[in-house]
Enzyme design. Structure first.
Site, PDB file in Angstrom:
ATOM      1  N   ARG A  93       0.719  -1.324  -0.168  1.00  0.00           N
ATOM      2  CA  ARG A  93      -0.164   0.077   0.078  1.00  0.00           C
ATOM      3  C   ARG A  93       0.707   1.266   0.047  1.00  0.00           C
ATOM      4  O   ARG A  93       0.574   2.287  -0.734  1.00  0.00           O
ATOM      5  CB  ARG A  93      -0.880  -0.070   1.182  1.00  0.00           C
ATOM      6  CG  ARG A  93      -1.742   1.326   1.436  1.00  0.00           C
ATOM      7  CD  ARG A  93      -2.572   1.280   2.337  1.00  0.00           C
ATOM      8  NE  ARG A  93      -3.333   2.737   2.662  1.00  0.00           N
ATOM      9  CZ  ARG A  93      -4.122   2.936   3.512  1.00  0.00           C
ATOM     10  NH1 ARG A  93      -4.553   1.848   4.581  1.00  0.00           N
ATOM     11  NH2 ARG A  93      -4.736   4.341   3.734  1.00  0.00           N
ATOM     12  N   ASN A 147     -10.822  -3.998  -0.680  1.00  0.00           N
ATOM     13  CA  ASN A 147     -10.613  -2.787  -1.483  1.00  0.00           C
ATOM     14  C   ASN A 147      -9.885  -3.442  -2.674  1.00  0.00           C
ATOM     15  O   ASN A 147      -9.046  -4.298  -2.456  1.00  0.00           O
ATOM     16  CB  ASN A 147      -9.957  -1.558  -0.844  1.00  0.00           C
ATOM     17  CG  ASN A 147     -11.072  -0.856  -0.223  1.00  0.00           C
ATOM     18  OD1 ASN A 147     -12.105  -0.543  -0.945  1.00  0.00           O
ATOM     19  ND2 ASN A 147     -10.914  -0.120   0.846  1.00  0.00           N
ATOM     20  N   CYS A 169     -19.052  -1.173   0.752  1.00  0.00           N
ATOM     21  CA  CYS A 169     -18.078  -0.372   1.499  1.00  0.00           C
ATOM     22  C   CYS A 169     -18.859   0.584   2.409  1.00  0.00           C
ATOM     23  O   CYS A 169     -20.134   0.770   2.225  1.00  0.00           O
ATOM     24  CB  CYS A 169     -17.939   0.713   0.014  1.00  0.00           C
ATOM     25  SG  CYS A 169     -16.737   1.814   0.377  1.00  0.00           S
ATOM     26  N   ASP A 170     -17.837   0.876   3.446  1.00  0.00           N
ATOM     27  CA  ASP A 170     -18.532   1.658   4.609  1.00  0.00           C
ATOM     28  C   ASP A 170     -18.382   3.096   4.257  1.00  0.00           C
ATOM     29  O   ASP A 170     -19.040   3.806   5.152  1.00  0.00           O
ATOM     30  CB  ASP A 170     -18.104   1.216   5.837  1.00  0.00           C
ATOM     31  CG  ASP A 170     -16.279   1.549   5.797  1.00  0.00           C
ATOM     32  OD1 ASP A 170     -15.977   1.510   4.880  1.00  0.00           O
ATOM     33  OD2 ASP A 170     -16.036   1.707   6.951  1.00  0.00           O
ATOM     34  N   HIS A 200     -17.031   4.580  -4.255  1.00  0.00           N
ATOM     35  CA  HIS A 200     -15.926   5.755  -3.885  1.00  0.00           C
ATOM     36  C   HIS A 200     -16.190   6.701  -5.058  1.00  0.00           C
ATOM     37  O   HIS A 200     -15.152   7.769  -5.210  1.00  0.00           O
ATOM     38  CB  HIS A 200     -14.526   5.324  -3.953  1.00  0.00           C
ATOM     39  CG  HIS A 200     -14.240   4.570  -2.624  1.00  0.00           C
ATOM     40  ND1 HIS A 200     -12.787   4.266  -2.355  1.00  0.00           N
ATOM     41  CD2 HIS A 200     -15.046   4.338  -1.740  1.00  0.00           C
ATOM     42  CE1 HIS A 200     -12.942   3.544  -1.261  1.00  0.00           C
ATOM     43  NE2 HIS A 200     -14.075   3.453  -0.751  1.00  0.00           N
ATOM     44  N   TYR A 265     -14.753  11.131  -1.783  1.00  0.00           N
ATOM     45  CA  TYR A 265     -13.428  10.685  -2.834  1.00  0.00           C
ATOM     46  C   TYR A 265     -13.460  11.148  -4.030  1.00  0.00           C
ATOM     47  O   TYR A 265     -12.492  11.269  -4.694  1.00  0.00           O
ATOM     48  CB  TYR A 265     -13.824   9.180  -2.865  1.00  0.00           C
ATOM     49  CG  TYR A 265     -13.233   8.203  -1.638  1.00  0.00           C
ATOM     50  CD1 TYR A 265     -11.843   7.640  -1.870  1.00  0.00           C
ATOM     51  CD2 TYR A 265     -13.727   8.061  -0.303  1.00  0.00           C
ATOM     52  CE1 TYR A 265     -11.110   6.779  -0.996  1.00  0.00           C
ATOM     53  CE2 TYR A 265     -13.277   7.229   0.529  1.00  0.00           C
ATOM     54  CZ  TYR A 265     -11.964   6.691   0.251  1.00  0.00           C
ATOM     55  OH  TYR A 265     -11.148   6.026   1.241  1.00  0.00           O
ATOM     56  N   ARG A 285      -0.778   8.265   3.729  1.00  0.00           N
ATOM     57  CA  ARG A 285      -1.829   7.964   4.622  1.00  0.00           C
ATOM     58  C   ARG A 285      -1.593   6.358   5.163  1.00  0.00           C
ATOM     59  O   ARG A 285      -1.685   6.045   6.513  1.00  0.00           O
ATOM     60  CB  ARG A 285      -3.172   7.711   3.870  1.00  0.00           C
ATOM     61  CG  ARG A 285      -4.338   7.085   4.619  1.00  0.00           C
ATOM     62  CD  ARG A 285      -4.783   7.966   5.876  1.00  0.00           C
ATOM     63  NE  ARG A 285      -5.773   7.330   6.741  1.00  0.00           N
ATOM     64  CZ  ARG A 285      -5.999   7.625   7.824  1.00  0.00           C
ATOM     65  NH1 ARG A 285      -5.450   8.555   8.533  1.00  0.00           N
ATOM     66  NH2 ARG A 285      -6.920   7.002   8.408  1.00  0.00           N
TER      67      ARG A 285
END
Length: 442
Positions: A93, A147, A169-170, A200, A265, A285
């Site tokens: 990531r 994801n 997706c939350d 998103h 997003y 992030r």
């Protein structure tokens, strides 16, 4: 009342303890006989599992617990698989975010080149786990919130069209929680919403309370001034984290088109230059998560294991945990609850690709989900969505065929990338970084 067996796929995730606590808090509506964890990283899962075992033993000793790295053992005798895998973990990531930023392109785990890279890693992992479920528990449902959900959903639509998987997706739920707080409501469930988009990548078109009163004007007034920041006094607080800045930026997204309330997003696609300018290329992030949540949760799990008893205040119950229990309950109890989910369009958005995986309100029941009709959408949103859904389809094309050019086209078409030249530079570096994770491209 039936009792269910649940498998958490990605048992070593920092979200697992919060999910277990949520499951245990909802036993009155979703009773359990077994909670299982499955991960292919035994060391990571072991730390989480020791804490979860103590939590379950204290709070619900009649529930059987098992943590395993063996697919057959894990997937046998389950009713639901709740998938939260991260192929490549945080090390990959971090590269997803930092490689694009080297070229002054958005570095984000689900949007732009980073999301494409992550998607190319995730497809195989989800398909593998879906096949395990269908082999060992063919009547089970997979509730997938791994994801990038949009790419994974497109891949499963095409490659496992008959599978019992629901991609969720939350993020819309997180924003609806903010909306409820802004409005002074006790819960987002006091609102009825209409929403359309991709994962998103969407917009709320209507929001009413249970009495039918229109809540949009009040919400828009707040968002125009403060974005989704709930407390006006914190709007300009420079010490808040990157999510705070994201909630603030909704103000500028709304200014571009004030007909609807946007998903945050969208800032990555509409204000790419702003995002890059305000990104730290050396501390993204991922670094925030590794230095914060990652350390905090593993420290808390080790403390629970050392003390031999549960500390509820050490763990957060996240929005996705609540959401996934709502979804499982909807299926198990055939509630026909209305939820925002990712599903094949098939006319839900009338003037949009029927094969696109869209995010719209759906009714949930024992036979799956039924999307509700959202009608036609405006040209601005339609154009943005057509571009983005083409990116997602091209990524899946590239994964299936091993095509370098399809993936180059996907990166070029992404609204976050300025040119085909930059797309190729990023792609070549991502290929090198993802050796062993992606199919070989030719």
């Amino acid at each position: 009342m039936n009792k269910y067996s649940v498998l958490i796929v990605g048992g070593g995730s920092t979200y697992t303890p919060g999910m277990v606590l949520m499951l245990l808090s909802q036993l009155d509506r979703f009773p359990l006989r077994k909670i299982k964890l499955y991960d292919n990283d035994p060391e990571r899962q072991e730390v989480i599992a020791r804490a979860c075992e103590i939590i379950i033993h204290e709070k619900a000793p009649d529930i059987e617990f098992l943590a395993s790295t063996n697919p057959e053992e894990a997937y046998t005798d389950i009713d639901f698989a709740m998938a939260q895998i991260r192929v490549g973990k945080y090390a990959m990531r971090e590269l997803d975010e930092k490689i694009p930023l080297k070229y002054d392109v958005v570095g984000q785990e689900t949007c732009g080149p980073g999301g494409i890279a992550y998607g190319m890693r995730s497809i195989g992992g989800i398909l593998e786990n879906l096949d395990y479920m269908e082999k060992y528990s063919p009547n089970a449902w997979m509730l997938n919130y791994s994801n990038p959900a949009a790419i994974v959903a497109e891949a499963t639509r095409r490659l496992r069209p008959n599978s019992k998987i629901i991609n969720i997706c939350d993020m819309p739920i997180e924003l609806e929680n903010h909306m409820a707080t802004i409005l002074g409501l006790k819960s987002r469930k006091e609102m009825d919403v209409r929403y359309f988009g991709l994962n998103h990548f969407g917009w709320w078109t209507e929001i009413y309370d249970k009495a039918g009163n229109d809540l949009m004007p009040r919400l828009k007034e707040h968002v125009r001034k403060y974005g989704y920041v709930e407390d006006e006094s914190l709007y300009t607080d420079p010490k808040r984290d990157s999510w705070h800045a994201t909630y603030q930026k909704a103000r500028d997204i709304l200014e571009l088109d004030d007909a609807y309330l946007p998903n945050t997003y969208l800032k990555y696609y509409l204000f790419q230059d702003y995002v890059v300018k305000h990104s730290d290329k050396n501390y993204t992030r991922t670094n925030e998560v590794m230095d914060g949540r990652e350390k905090d949760v593993f420290t808390a799990c080790r403390k629970v294991a050392e003390d031999g008893h549960c500390h509820d205040d050490l763990f957060d119950v996240d929005n996705h945990a609540t959401f996934i229990v709502d979804l499982a309950t909807g299926i198990a109890n055939n509630t026909h609850e209305r939820m925002l989910l990712i599903t094949e369009n098939k006319g839900a958005i009338a003037n949009f690709d029927p094969t696109a995986m869209v995010e719209v309100p759906c009714l949930v029941g024992k036979n799956g989900i039924e999307p509700l009709a959202m009608g036609e959408i405006p040209q601005f949103q339609k154009g943005l969505m057509e571009q983005q859904v083409s990116v997602e389809k091209l990524v899946v094309d590239a994964w299936i065929t091993g095509s370098y050019h399809k993936l180059w086209q996907a990166l070029t078409l992404s609204k976050t990338v300025p040119s085909a030249t930059v797309a190729k530079q990023i792609l070549d570096e991502l290929i090198e970084a993802n050796k062993g994770y992606w199919p070989e491209l030719k």
